[in-house]
Design a protein around this motif. Structure first.
Motif, PDB file in Angstrom:
ATOM      1  N   LEU A 269      68.319  66.268 108.554  1.00  0.00           N
ATOM      2  CA  LEU A 269      68.102  67.662 108.162  1.00  0.00           C
ATOM      3  C   LEU A 269      68.843  68.617 109.097  1.00  0.00           C
ATOM      4  O   LEU A 269      69.496  69.562 108.643  1.00  0.00           O
ATOM      5  CB  LEU A 269      66.606  67.972 108.172  1.00  0.00           C
ATOM      6  CG  LEU A 269      66.208  69.413 107.840  1.00  0.00           C
ATOM      7  CD1 LEU A 269      66.665  69.776 106.442  1.00  0.00           C
ATOM      8  CD2 LEU A 269      64.696  69.595 107.975  1.00  0.00           C
ATOM      9  N   HIS A 270      68.769  68.350 110.396  1.00  0.00           N
ATOM     10  CA  HIS A 270      69.463  69.206 111.362  1.00  0.00           C
ATOM     11  C   HIS A 270      70.976  69.146 111.139  1.00  0.00           C
ATOM     12  O   HIS A 270      71.669  70.181 111.199  1.00  0.00           O
ATOM     13  CB  HIS A 270      69.113  68.762 112.777  1.00  0.00           C
ATOM     14  CG  HIS A 270      69.840  69.528 113.844  1.00  0.00           C
ATOM     15  ND1 HIS A 270      69.516  70.827 114.175  1.00  0.00           N
ATOM     16  CD2 HIS A 270      70.897  69.182 114.643  1.00  0.00           C
ATOM     17  CE1 HIS A 270      70.333  71.251 115.136  1.00  0.00           C
ATOM     18  NE2 HIS A 270      71.174  70.277 115.436  1.00  0.00           N
ATOM     19  N   SER A 271      71.491  67.958 110.881  1.00  0.00           N
ATOM     20  CA  SER A 271      72.928  67.812 110.633  1.00  0.00           C
ATOM     21  C   SER A 271      73.347  68.557 109.372  1.00  0.00           C
ATOM     22  O   SER A 271      74.396  69.219 109.346  1.00  0.00           O
ATOM     23  CB  SER A 271      73.288  66.331 110.516  1.00  0.00           C
ATOM     24  OG  SER A 271      74.648  66.160 110.189  1.00  0.00           O
ATOM     25  N   ALA A 272      72.523  68.475 108.322  1.00  0.00           N
ATOM     26  CA  ALA A 272      72.851  69.178 107.073  1.00  0.00           C
ATOM     27  C   ALA A 272      72.842  70.688 107.272  1.00  0.00           C
ATOM     28  O   ALA A 272      73.709  71.398 106.739  1.00  0.00           O
ATOM     29  CB  ALA A 272      71.854  68.780 105.984  1.00  0.00           C
ATOM     30  N   GLU A 273      71.896  71.191 108.038  1.00  0.00           N
ATOM     31  CA  GLU A 273      71.849  72.633 108.302  1.00  0.00           C
ATOM     32  C   GLU A 273      73.061  73.088 109.097  1.00  0.00           C
ATOM     33  O   GLU A 273      73.616  74.160 108.853  1.00  0.00           O
ATOM     34  CB  GLU A 273      70.555  72.979 109.048  1.00  0.00           C
ATOM     35  CG  GLU A 273      69.299  72.842 108.195  1.00  0.00           C
ATOM     36  CD  GLU A 273      68.041  73.109 108.993  1.00  0.00           C
ATOM     37  OE1 GLU A 273      68.127  73.142 110.247  1.00  0.00           O
ATOM     38  OE2 GLU A 273      66.972  73.282 108.372  1.00  0.00           O
ATOM     39  N   GLU A 274      73.491  72.285 110.048  1.00  0.00           N
ATOM     40  CA  GLU A 274      74.663  72.639 110.846  1.00  0.00           C
ATOM     41  C   GLU A 274      75.928  72.647 109.979  1.00  0.00           C
ATOM     42  O   GLU A 274      76.775  73.545 110.096  1.00  0.00           O
ATOM     43  CB  GLU A 274      74.818  71.638 112.000  1.00  0.00           C
ATOM     44  CG  GLU A 274      75.968  71.941 112.939  1.00  0.00           C
ATOM     45  CD  GLU A 274      75.801  73.247 113.684  1.00  0.00           C
ATOM     46  OE1 GLU A 274      76.809  73.779 114.180  1.00  0.00           O
ATOM     47  OE2 GLU A 274      74.653  73.735 113.773  1.00  0.00           O
ATOM     48  N   GLN A 275      76.055  71.652 109.104  1.00  0.00           N
ATOM     49  CA  GLN A 275      77.199  71.629 108.199  1.00  0.00           C
ATOM     50  C   GLN A 275      77.191  72.832 107.265  1.00  0.00           C
ATOM     51  O   GLN A 275      78.247  73.413 106.970  1.00  0.00           O
ATOM     52  CB  GLN A 275      77.191  70.328 107.384  1.00  0.00           C
ATOM     53  CG  GLN A 275      77.484  69.083 108.198  1.00  0.00           C
ATOM     54  CD  GLN A 275      77.438  67.827 107.358  1.00  0.00           C
ATOM     55  OE1 GLN A 275      77.352  67.893 106.133  1.00  0.00           O
ATOM     56  NE2 GLN A 275      77.489  66.674 108.009  1.00  0.00           N
ATOM     57  N   LEU A 276      76.006  73.220 106.790  1.00  0.00           N
ATOM     58  CA  LEU A 276      75.903  74.385 105.922  1.00  0.00           C
ATOM     59  C   LEU A 276      76.348  75.644 106.648  1.00  0.00           C
ATOM     60  O   LEU A 276      77.059  76.483 106.085  1.00  0.00           O
ATOM     61  CB  LEU A 276      74.462  74.544 105.431  1.00  0.00           C
ATOM     62  CG  LEU A 276      74.169  75.753 104.543  1.00  0.00           C
ATOM     63  CD1 LEU A 276      74.996  75.691 103.269  1.00  0.00           C
ATOM     64  CD2 LEU A 276      72.683  75.835 104.217  1.00  0.00           C
ATOM     65  N   ARG A 277      75.956  75.785 107.909  1.00  0.00           N
ATOM     66  CA  ARG A 277      76.354  76.954 108.685  1.00  0.00           C
ATOM     67  C   ARG A 277      77.872  77.006 108.853  1.00  0.00           C
ATOM     68  O   ARG A 277      78.500  78.062 108.704  1.00  0.00           O
ATOM     69  CB  ARG A 277      75.668  76.918 110.054  1.00  0.00           C
ATOM     70  CG  ARG A 277      75.905  78.158 110.893  1.00  0.00           C
ATOM     71  CD  ARG A 277      75.358  77.965 112.300  1.00  0.00           C
ATOM     72  NE  ARG A 277      76.080  76.930 113.013  1.00  0.00           N
ATOM     73  CZ  ARG A 277      77.253  77.140 113.618  1.00  0.00           C
ATOM     74  NH1 ARG A 277      77.822  78.334 113.584  1.00  0.00           N
ATOM     75  NH2 ARG A 277      77.860  76.146 114.244  1.00  0.00           N
ATOM     76  N   VAL A 278      78.466  75.857 109.146  1.00  0.00           N
ATOM     77  CA  VAL A 278      79.920  75.801 109.314  1.00  0.00           C
ATOM     78  C   VAL A 278      80.632  76.138 108.011  1.00  0.00           C
ATOM     79  O   VAL A 278      81.614  76.898 107.997  1.00  0.00           O
ATOM     80  CB  VAL A 278      80.340  74.407 109.825  1.00  0.00           C
ATOM     81  CG1 VAL A 278      81.861  74.264 109.823  1.00  0.00           C
ATOM     82  CG2 VAL A 278      79.793  74.164 111.224  1.00  0.00           C
ATOM     83  N   HIS A 279      80.136  75.602 106.899  1.00  0.00           N
ATOM     84  CA  HIS A 279      80.768  75.863 105.605  1.00  0.00           C
ATOM     85  C   HIS A 279      80.642  77.334 105.210  1.00  0.00           C
ATOM     86  O   HIS A 279      81.564  77.905 104.611  1.00  0.00           O
ATOM     87  CB  HIS A 279      80.158  74.971 104.521  1.00  0.00           C
ATOM     88  CG  HIS A 279      80.570  73.532 104.632  1.00  0.00           C
ATOM     89  ND1 HIS A 279      81.876  73.146 104.810  1.00  0.00           N
ATOM     90  CD2 HIS A 279      79.848  72.379 104.584  1.00  0.00           C
ATOM     91  CE1 HIS A 279      81.952  71.824 104.872  1.00  0.00           C
ATOM     92  NE2 HIS A 279      80.732  71.334 104.737  1.00  0.00           N
ATOM     93  N   LYS A 280      79.514  77.945 105.526  1.00  0.00           N
ATOM     94  CA  LYS A 280      79.347  79.365 105.221  1.00  0.00           C
ATOM     95  C   LYS A 280      80.347  80.206 106.007  1.00  0.00           C
ATOM     96  O   LYS A 280      80.960  81.136 105.462  1.00  0.00           O
ATOM     97  CB  LYS A 280      77.913  79.807 105.548  1.00  0.00           C
ATOM     98  CG  LYS A 280      76.884  79.417 104.502  1.00  0.00           C
ATOM     99  CD  LYS A 280      75.522  79.993 104.869  1.00  0.00           C
ATOM    100  CE  LYS A 280      74.503  79.707 103.774  1.00  0.00           C
ATOM    101  NZ  LYS A 280      73.172  80.279 104.107  1.00  0.00           N
ATOM    102  N   LYS A 281      80.498  79.885 107.274  1.00  0.00           N
ATOM    103  CA  LYS A 281      81.452  80.626 108.100  1.00  0.00           C
ATOM    104  C   LYS A 281      82.875  80.421 107.598  1.00  0.00           C
ATOM    105  O   LYS A 281      83.674  81.371 107.541  1.00  0.00           O
ATOM    106  CB  LYS A 281      81.319  80.180 109.552  1.00  0.00           C
ATOM    107  CG  LYS A 281      82.162  81.001 110.520  1.00  0.00           C
ATOM    108  CD  LYS A 281      81.889  80.602 111.956  1.00  0.00           C
ATOM    109  CE  LYS A 281      82.721  81.459 112.917  1.00  0.00           C
ATOM    110  NZ  LYS A 281      82.460  81.101 114.334  1.00  0.00           N
ATOM    111  N   GLN A 282      83.192  79.181 107.204  1.00  0.00           N
ATOM    112  CA  GLN A 282      84.527  78.902 106.691  1.00  0.00           C
ATOM    113  C   GLN A 282      84.764  79.627 105.367  1.00  0.00           C
ATOM    114  O   GLN A 282      85.862  80.157 105.128  1.00  0.00           O
ATOM    115  CB  GLN A 282      84.699  77.394 106.506  1.00  0.00           C
ATOM    116  CG  GLN A 282      86.111  76.988 106.094  1.00  0.00           C
ATOM    117  CD  GLN A 282      86.255  75.487 105.957  1.00  0.00           C
ATOM    118  OE1 GLN A 282      85.255  74.780 105.847  1.00  0.00           O
ATOM    119  NE2 GLN A 282      87.479  75.002 105.957  1.00  0.00           N
ATOM    120  N   THR A 283      83.742  79.659 104.511  1.00  0.00           N
ATOM    121  CA  THR A 283      83.871  80.372 103.241  1.00  0.00           C
ATOM    122  C   THR A 283      84.107  81.860 103.461  1.00  0.00           C
ATOM    123  O   THR A 283      84.939  82.483 102.792  1.00  0.00           O
ATOM    124  CB  THR A 283      82.603  80.168 102.397  1.00  0.00           C
ATOM    125  OG1 THR A 283      82.410  78.779 102.155  1.00  0.00           O
ATOM    126  CG2 THR A 283      82.705  80.892 101.070  1.00  0.00           C
TER     127      THR A 283
END
Length: 638
Positions: A269-283
């Motif tokens: 869950l923590h890894s998925a949240e971190e990936q989501l944060r990175v993808h949002k910033k990249q978007t």
């Protein structure tokens, strides 16, 4: 002899009389029994499920007036039972709550008659519960039939005036739509559980189980594919699901440490949240990059037009009606843009909705690069009877770094470094304020309107990302009550107040402004130039720009200094004049758009970009002449 006959007669009477009397009594008894049986048969054959007026002799029947429809219960669709099994459960009274409430409504008079019924008194208990269960089955069966009928009628008509029981029929299709992807979700959950088992030490040491689990994962992934609904799954998806479930059951037997499983799930869950944060910033970064990038067609258009312009004679390069440019009795518009297509849409939409286009004058200012192309466009596509003036910013020789503090700041190395250094761009959260368009003085010309139009009384300022839908001449008749700026306030649902733009941790800001003051919008503003000169607004702007030399007082852009410059000098006009958000907010109300005089595509999703929202694009595209030869040559399509 006579005595003998007399004795025989008496003997005969004595013998036969009892026989005759007994026979007559027996006949009457049989007749009575048969008539009672016939009456009982008639009563029984008259019994129906709907209820009749006649009642049984000993078993009382509910009348139709006391029979009430049970309160419907919505059953869960999450189980794997088919329709027939679910119906059977309903008939057997699977829901205790349902059964209890049905009995309480259908036996209000039955309980009273039970005390008067000898058979009910004898058979109270098991027989009574069997009878009630039978009646409940009848009610549930009829309810199922009504439910199916209600669903069919709801599908065909889509309407219905229903009471509370019928609400179940209206709600059940909603439940069915919610679980359209139930099996898809179950397959995805299985993959997550499988990944957990792959990483646990107990299961990882079991080579046979790991091989089987990896094979199952490949099967499920192939079955799942890109499906988002159960209907998109292959026919063998259910078999793959069952096979994976069996393998996961083996894993549970091997790994019985729940704490380890919970720990691993938390890590995932923590890894998925971190990936989501990175993808949002990249978007966000890619969206900003797309907004800054000029499409090939819009790059081709000024080149094509500039070539045509410099092939014209000097006399052909002039616009007609230049005597109207300084007439204060006309309606004057200020448009500062380097986007030819966007400026063309603004002019076309304004003229198309004007009651008298001959009284409208458009003052367009562009930069050196697009000046010739802008002139060529309006020379080749004149806006009817309206008057056009196209100027270059280089013509304003008075606008230099010694006069304008912002020009001095825009040319400083620190400012250029702020906008163009990649390592800083990646670390700044406010990417939308890092757009190099803020380096263009075109965005700051709005603070020098009296200097640009010294002989005019009022000017309507328009951004190049707006579309005019109604006649705007009514704006010139609005009494601004001594204010300089007439604008639409934006502190509605979005709560765009001063604290969103200004740095109230700085004493200069906190002492002079209210953090909860309502903001307003640039894009369509009516400016009283007489009041502007009287209140020396340009000098106010220069003062605050000098104080903000280190860029610590407000966010970048032109709105924050506008809020400061026109503080307590802005008159709020009706919101229907200017509707914003079409460049970032997909939920802008359609009704508000239709009734608005001006709609504004503020945000990154401009209608001339591919990332623009299709639902709002047509409002803009209908005023762009895509059949124009220059647009066709540059492959600019709607």
């Amino acid at each position: 002899m006579i005595k003998r006959k007399t004795v025989l007669f008496l003997l005969l009477v004595t013998v036969l009389s009892p026989i005759v009397l007994y026979t007559d009594t027996l006949g009457r008894s049989f007749k009575t029994s048969f008539s009672a049986a016939d009456e009982f048969d008639e009563d029984v054959t008259a019994l129906t499920l709907g209820g009749v007026d006649a009642k049984l002799n000993l078993l009382p029947q509910e009348s139709s007036t006391t029979l009430k429809e049970p309160i419907g219960i919505v059953y869960s669709d999450n189980d794997s039972l088919d329709v027939d099994e679910s119906a059977a459960d309903l008939q057997l009274g699977g829901s205790v709550e349902h059964k209890t409430r049905v009995l309480s409504t259908t036996y209000e008079e039955g309980d009273r008659s039970q005390r008067e019924n000898p058979i009910r008194q004898v058979t109270d208990g098991k027989d009574d519960s069997l009878q009630r269960g039978s009646e409940l089955t009848s009610h549930n069966a009829s309810q199922n039939l009504e439910t199916e009928h209600g669903q069919q009628s709801a599908q065909t008509s889509g309407k219905g005036d229903h009471k509370e029981p019928v609400k179940t029929r209206n709600e059940k299709p909603i439940n069915q739509t919610v679980i359209l992807d139930a099996r898809v979700q179950q397959l995805k959950d299985q993959l997550i559980r499988a990944k957990v088992f792959l990483s646990l030490s107990a299961t990882r040491n079991n080579a046979h189980f790991i091989r089987e689990l990896r094979a199952r994962m490949k099967e499920v992934q192939r079955a799942l594919g890109d499906a988002t609904k159960d209907s998109e799954l292959p026919k063998n998806a259910y078999e793959k699901l069952k096979g994976m479930e069996q393998t996961l059951a083996k894993g549970k037997q091997i790994q019985d440490d729940c704490a380890a499983v919970v720990k691993k799930l938390r890590a995932i869950l923590h890894s998925a949240e971190e990936q989501l944060r990175v993808h949002k910033k990249q978007t966000m970064y890619l969206t900003q990059l797309t907004a800054k990038t000029l499409p090939k067609g819009l790059h081709c258009l000024p080149l094509r037009l500039s070539t045509e312009y410099y092939n014209l004679d000097s006399a052909q390069q002039q616009f007609p009606n230049q005597d109207k440019l300084e007439d204060p009795r006309l309606f004057h518009y200020a448009l500062f843009s380097d986007n030819i297509l966007a400026a063309a849409v603004v002019v076309n939409s304004t003229v198309s909705n004007a009651k008298d286009p001959s009284k409208h004058v458009f003052h367009i200012v562009s930069d050196r690069l697009n000046y010739a192309a802008m002139r060529m466009w309006f020379l080749a596509n004149p806006p009817g009877k309206a008057t056009i003036q196209v100027q270059s910013i280089d013509e304003f020789t008075w606008l230099n770094s010694s006069y304008s503090p912002v020009l001095k700041q825009l040319g400083s190395p620190s400012m250029i470094d702020y906008y163009f250094k990649a390592h800083r761009s990646n670390s700044d959260s406010n990417l939308k304020f890092r757009n190099p368009k803020y380096l263009s003085i075109l965005n700051h010309l709005r603070f020098y309107l009296p200097e640009i139009f010294p002989k005019l009384n009022k000017v309507l300022f328009l951004d190049d990302d707006i579309v005019v839908q109604k006649d705007l001449t009514g704006l010139w008749s609005i009494d601004l009550k001594g204010n300089v700026n007439g604008a639409v306030e934006t502190c509605g649902e979005s709560f765009h107040r001063f604290d969103r733009y200004l740095n109230f941790s700085n004493p200069l800001i906190s002492k002079n402004f209210d953090s909860h003051a309502c903001g307003w919008a640039y894009g369509m503003n009516i400016f009283d130039l007489d009041q502007w000169k009287k209140q020396n607004i340009t000098e106010v702007y220069h003062t605050w720009q000098k104080l903000n030399h280190d860029r610590q007082l407000w966010k970048l852009g032109t709105l924050p200094p506008g809020l400061i410059t026109f503080w307590k000098r802005t008159f709020p006009i009706d919101r229907s004049w200017h509707v914003l958000g079409l460049g970032y907010n997909p939920s802008v109300n359609r009704r508000e758009i239709e009734r608005a005089a001006v709609i504004h595509y503020n945000g990154n999703l401009k209608p001339w970009l591919e990332i623009g929202m299709p639902k709002f694009r047509n409002y803009w595209a209908k005023f762009a002449d895509f059949d124009n030869e220059y647009l066709r040559d540059c492959n600019i399509n709607p």
